[in-house]
Design a protein around this motif. Structure first.
Motif, PDB file in Angstrom:
ATOM      1  N   UNK A 177     -24.551 -35.662   2.467  1.00  0.00           N
ATOM      2  CA  UNK A 177     -23.279 -35.914   1.779  1.00  0.00           C
ATOM      3  C   UNK A 177     -23.005 -34.780   0.789  1.00  0.00           C
ATOM      4  N   UNK A 178     -21.744 -34.466   0.610  1.00  0.00           N
ATOM      5  CA  UNK A 178     -21.321 -33.437  -0.343  1.00  0.00           C
ATOM      6  C   UNK A 178     -20.685 -34.123  -1.547  1.00  0.00           C
ATOM      7  N   UNK A 179     -21.301 -33.930  -2.708  1.00  0.00           N
ATOM      8  CA  UNK A 179     -20.753 -34.507  -3.934  1.00  0.00           C
ATOM      9  C   UNK A 179     -19.463 -33.787  -4.346  1.00  0.00           C
ATOM     10  N   UNK A 180     -18.710 -34.420  -5.213  1.00  0.00           N
ATOM     11  CA  UNK A 180     -17.467 -33.833  -5.705  1.00  0.00           C
ATOM     12  C   UNK A 180     -17.746 -32.528  -6.447  1.00  0.00           C
ATOM     13  N   UNK A 181     -18.922 -32.462  -7.130  1.00  0.00           N
ATOM     14  CA  UNK A 181     -19.245 -31.257  -7.888  1.00  0.00           C
ATOM     15  C   UNK A 181     -19.884 -30.173  -7.009  1.00  0.00           C
ATOM     16  N   UNK A 182     -19.949 -30.405  -5.695  1.00  0.00           N
ATOM     17  CA  UNK A 182     -20.492 -29.406  -4.789  1.00  0.00           C
ATOM     18  C   UNK A 182     -21.937 -29.606  -4.431  1.00  0.00           C
ATOM     19  N   UNK A 183     -22.635 -30.530  -5.088  1.00  0.00           N
ATOM     20  CA  UNK A 183     -24.036 -30.782  -4.779  1.00  0.00           C
ATOM     21  C   UNK A 183     -24.205 -31.430  -3.412  1.00  0.00           C
ATOM     22  N   UNK A 184     -25.355 -31.273  -2.834  1.00  0.00           N
ATOM     23  CA  UNK A 184     -25.671 -31.826  -1.508  1.00  0.00           C
ATOM     24  C   UNK A 184     -26.692 -32.948  -1.677  1.00  0.00           C
ATOM     25  N   UNK A 185     -26.472 -34.054  -1.000  1.00  0.00           N
ATOM     26  CA  UNK A 185     -27.338 -35.236  -1.141  1.00  0.00           C
ATOM     27  C   UNK A 185     -27.761 -35.703   0.248  1.00  0.00           C
ATOM     28  N   UNK A 186     -29.073 -35.679   0.577  1.00  0.00           N
ATOM     29  CA  UNK A 186     -29.512 -36.238   1.864  1.00  0.00           C
ATOM     30  C   UNK A 186     -29.478 -37.762   1.801  1.00  0.00           C
ATOM     31  N   UNK A 187     -28.931 -38.374   2.847  1.00  0.00           N
ATOM     32  CA  UNK A 187     -28.804 -39.839   2.862  1.00  0.00           C
ATOM     33  C   UNK A 187     -29.217 -40.371   4.232  1.00  0.00           C
ATOM     34  N   UNK A 188     -29.535 -41.673   4.243  1.00  0.00           N
ATOM     35  CA  UNK A 188     -29.755 -42.400   5.485  1.00  0.00           C
ATOM     36  C   UNK A 188     -28.543 -43.306   5.673  1.00  0.00           C
ATOM     37  N   UNK A 189     -27.680 -42.975   6.639  1.00  0.00           N
ATOM     38  CA  UNK A 189     -26.398 -43.662   6.810  1.00  0.00           C
ATOM     39  C   UNK A 189     -26.492 -44.673   7.949  1.00  0.00           C
ATOM     40  N   UNK A 190     -26.204 -45.932   7.649  1.00  0.00           N
ATOM     41  CA  UNK A 190     -26.160 -46.994   8.651  1.00  0.00           C
ATOM     42  C   UNK A 190     -24.709 -47.469   8.772  1.00  0.00           C
ATOM     43  N   UNK A 191     -24.171 -47.461   9.996  1.00  0.00           N
ATOM     44  CA  UNK A 191     -22.764 -47.830  10.230  1.00  0.00           C
ATOM     45  C   UNK A 191     -22.706 -49.082  11.097  1.00  0.00           C
TER      46      UNK A 191
ATOM     47  N   UNK B 102     -19.945 -28.540   9.098  1.00  0.00           N
ATOM     48  CA  UNK B 102     -20.811 -27.941  10.117  1.00  0.00           C
ATOM     49  C   UNK B 102     -21.731 -29.005  10.724  1.00  0.00           C
ATOM     50  N   UNK B 103     -22.267 -29.877   9.881  1.00  0.00           N
ATOM     51  CA  UNK B 103     -23.136 -30.951  10.375  1.00  0.00           C
ATOM     52  C   UNK B 103     -22.363 -31.913  11.269  1.00  0.00           C
ATOM     53  N   UNK B 104     -21.122 -32.223  10.896  1.00  0.00           N
ATOM     54  CA  UNK B 104     -20.286 -33.109  11.704  1.00  0.00           C
ATOM     55  C   UNK B 104     -20.056 -32.503  13.080  1.00  0.00           C
ATOM     56  N   UNK B 105     -19.789 -31.210  13.136  1.00  0.00           N
ATOM     57  CA  UNK B 105     -19.550 -30.543  14.415  1.00  0.00           C
ATOM     58  C   UNK B 105     -20.808 -30.586  15.285  1.00  0.00           C
ATOM     59  N   UNK B 106     -21.976 -30.360  14.657  1.00  0.00           N
ATOM     60  CA  UNK B 106     -23.229 -30.407  15.411  1.00  0.00           C
ATOM     61  C   UNK B 106     -23.485 -31.807  15.964  1.00  0.00           C
ATOM     62  N   UNK B 107     -23.237 -32.812  15.129  1.00  0.00           N
ATOM     63  CA  UNK B 107     -23.463 -34.186  15.581  1.00  0.00           C
ATOM     64  C   UNK B 107     -22.454 -34.580  16.669  1.00  0.00           C
TER      65      UNK B 107
END
Length: 335
Positions: free
Chosen positions: A307-321, A267-272
Motif C-alpha cells: 500500500x502507498x500512504x498519502x505521505x508517500x511511504x510504502x506499507x506491506x500488507x496482507x489483503x483479504x477480499x 507497477x505491482x497492480x500491472x504485474x498482478x
C-alpha cells in the motif's frame, strides 16, 4: 332475532379468525426475533474467524507479537460463540450437522495457525511463508466461511419468510376488525389494542436490529485492522479509523470519491493483472478488477500487497477480499 343470530355468527367468525391471525403474528414475530439473533451471532463468529487468520498472517509476515494478542483473543472467543449458536439452533438436525462440520474445520484451522506461529518463531519468515503458501490454511478458512455463510443464508431466508407471514397475519387481523366494526365496536377496540401491541413488538424488533447495526459500526470503528468496503465498481463506501491510520487518508477524502487504486502501487497492480490473468484464463487489465477478480469467481483471494500512504511511504500488507451480497443474493460490493 334472525339478524341478531346472524350478527353472532359473524362475530364468532371474526373472533375465531382474529384469534388465529394474532396467534400467527405472535408466533412469526418470535420466530423472526430468533432468526435475527442467529444471524447476528453467526456474523460475530465469522468476524472472530477472520481475526484469527489476520492475527496468524500478521505475525507470520512481521513477527510483531501484537498480532498474537488479537489472534489469542479471537480464538478464545470462538468456542463460547459456537456454544451460543448451538443453543439457538436447538434440535434442528441440518444446522447441528453444519456446526459439527464447522467445529472440525476450526479445530484444523487452529492447528495450522499454531504451526505457522511456531515455525515463524523458531525458523523465520521464509519458512512460515512456505508453510502458508501450501494453501491448506486458506482452504480450511474458506470452508469455515462457507459454512457460516450457509447458516447466515438460511437465517436471512427465515427472516424474509417470518416477516412476510407476520405482515400477512397483521393484514388479516386488520381486515377482520374492519368487517366486525359495525357489529361490535367494543370488540373491534379490543382487537385493535392487541394489533397495536404486536405493532409495538415489531417496532421493538426493528429497534433491536438498529442496535445490531450500531454494534457492527462500533466493531468497525474500533477494529485493530484496516477495513475498507467498495461497491462493485470500486467506489469506496467504508473506510474505518484503522485504515485512516494505516494510509494517512481521512474517511472524508476516500468515501464516495476514490477507489482502492489510489493507494496501490501501479507497477505491482500491472504485474498482478498479468499473473491473475494467466491463473484465471481471462483477459485482465490493470485496475480495480485485479483486486476482486478471484472473489467474483468464488475463489480464495488473499495476497500480500504494497500500500502507498498519502505521505508517500510504502506499507506491506496482507489483503483479504470477500464479497457481500444483497437480500436477493447478488454481489453488492466487496470488503
Amino acid at each position: 332475532l334472525r339478524t341478531f343470530a346472524s350478527a353472532l355468527v359473524v362475530l364468532g367468525v371474526v373472533a375465531v379468525s382474529t384469534y388465529f391471525g394474532l396467534a400467527l403474528v405472535a408466533r412469526e414475530g418470535a420466530a423472526f426475533r430468533h432468526a435475527e439473533q442467529m444471524l447476528k451471532e453467526s456474523e460475530v463468529l465469522l468476524l472472530h474467524v477472520v481475526e484469527v487468520q489476520i492475527g496468524e498472517r500478521g505475525f507470520a509476515l512481521t513477527g510483531n507479537p501484537r498480532f498474537l494478542e488479537s489472534y489469542g483473543a479471537a480464538r478464545s472467543s470462538i468456542a463460547p460463540q459456537g456454544k451460543l449458536l448451538r443453543s439457538l439452533v436447538g434440535e434442528r438436525e441440518s444446522e447441528l450437522t453444519r456446526l459439527d462440520r464447522l467445529d472440525s474445520l476450526l479445530a484444523r484451522r487452529f492447528e495450522i495457525a499454531d504451526e505457522v506461529v511456531r515455525v515463524r518463531r523458531e525458523t523465520g519468515l521464509q519458512a512460515a511463508a512456505d508453510l502458508v503458501a501450501k494453501g491448506e490454511g486458506d482452504e480450511v478458512q474458506a470452508g469455515s466461511r462457507r459454512i457460516i455463510e450457509e447458516i447466515e443464508e438460511e437465517e436471512r431466508k427465515a427472516l424474509a419468510s417470518h416477516s412476510g407471514r407476520s405482515r400477512f397475519g397483521t393484514g388479516l387481523v386488520q381486515s377482520l376488525l374492519l368487517a366486525g366494526m359495525g357489529i361490535f365496536a367494543l370488540l373491534v377496540a379490543a382487537a385493535s389494542w392487541r394489533a397495536n401491541r404486536d405493532l409495538r413488538a415489531r417496532q421493538e424488533a426493528d429497534a433491536r436490529l438498529q442496535e445490531t447495526l450500531r454494534l457492527q459500526r462500533l466493531i468497525l470503528d474500533h477494529a485493530a485492522h484496516a477495513i475498507i468496503s467498495c461497491d462493485t465498481s470500486g467506489r469506496i463506501l467504508l473506510f474505518n479509523p484503522a485504515a485512516e491510520s494505516l494510509l494517512g487518508y481521512s474517511s472524508e477524502e476516500m468515501v464516495g470519491r476514490q477507489t482502492p487504486e489510489v493507494f496501490h502501487d501501479p507497477r505491482e497492480v500491472a504485474e498482478r493483472a498479468s499473473q491473475f490473468a494467466d491463473e484465471l484464463g481471462v483477459a485482465l487489465e490493470a485496475g480495480f478488477e485485479v483486486f476482486v477478480a478471484k472473489t467474483r469467481r468464488g475463489l480464495p483471494n488473499q495476497h500480500e500487497w504494497t500500500f502507498l500512504r498519502k505521505d508517500g511511504g510504502r506499507v506491506p500488507v496482507l489483503l483479504s477480499v470477500t464479497a457481500w451480497h444483497d437480500a436477493r443474493g447478488a454481489t453488492a460490493g466487496f470488503l
